[in-house]
Write a protein that holds these residues in place. Structure first.
Motif, short mmCIF file in Angstrom:
data_model
loop_
_atom_site.label_atom_id
_atom_site.label_comp_id
_atom_site.label_asym_id
_atom_site.label_seq_id
_atom_site.Cartn_x
_atom_site.Cartn_y
_atom_site.Cartn_z
N UNK A 254 -1.72 6.73 10.95
CA UNK A 254 -1.91 6.69 9.50
C UNK A 254 -2.76 7.87 9.07
N UNK A 255 -2.27 8.59 8.07
CA UNK A 255 -3.00 9.75 7.57
C UNK A 255 -3.72 9.42 6.26
N UNK A 256 -3.12 8.61 5.42
CA UNK A 256 -3.78 8.29 4.17
C UNK A 256 -2.92 7.41 3.30
N UNK A 257 -3.53 6.78 2.32
CA UNK A 257 -2.85 5.89 1.39
C UNK A 257 -2.86 6.47 -0.02
N UNK B 250 0.81 -1.21 0.00
CA UNK B 250 0.00 0.00 0.00
C UNK B 250 0.85 1.27 0.00
N UNK B 251 2.11 1.18 -0.36
CA UNK B 251 2.93 2.38 -0.33
C UNK B 251 2.47 3.34 -1.42
N UNK B 252 2.60 4.67 -1.22
CA UNK B 252 3.08 5.31 -0.01
C UNK B 252 1.99 5.48 1.06
N UNK B 253 2.44 5.48 2.29
CA UNK B 253 1.56 5.74 3.42
C UNK B 253 2.17 6.90 4.19
N UNK B 254 1.36 7.85 4.56
CA UNK B 254 1.83 8.99 5.32
C UNK B 254 1.38 8.85 6.76
#
Length: 81
Positions: free
Chosen positions: A57-60, A47-51
Motif C-alpha cells: 500500500x502506497x497511500x489512500x 477507501x478507494x482509490x488505493x495505490x
C-alpha cells in the motif's frame, strides 16, 4: 507492473488518481476494480482509490506525486525513503 490502482467505476477520486498516474507514470500502472473480488471489496471497498507499489500500500484517497516519483525511482527491494 510496479503500480496497481484499486479503483471503482464512477468514483471521482478514482478518476483523479487515474489522471495523475497517466501524467506521472504513463504506461506503468494497472487498474483493478474493487468490485472484482470479495477480498478487495472487504479490504479496500470503503477507501478507494488505493495505490499499490510493488504490491504494498502506497497511500489512500490521493496520490502524493513527489513521494510516488521518488519511490518509483528506487530499485525493487530498496527501502522507501
Amino acid at each position: 507492473m510496479r503500480l496497481t490502482l484499486i479503483s471503482r467505476g464512477g468514483c471521482h477520486l478514482c478518476e483523479v488518481a487515474e489522471k495523475t498516474l497517466d501524467r506521472i507514470a504513463p504506461g506503468q500502472w494497472a487498474k483493478v476494480d474493487v468490485d472484482s473480488s470479495i477480498e478487495l471489496e472487504r479490504d479496500y471497498g470503503d477507501r478507494v482509490p488505493v495505490l499499490l507499489l510493488d504490491g504494498r500500500e502506497h497511500g489512500y484517497w490521493r496520490i502524493e506525486e513527489e513521494r510516488l516519483l521518488r519511490d518509483l525511482a528506487r530499485q525493487p527491494g530498496e527501502p522507501r525513503l
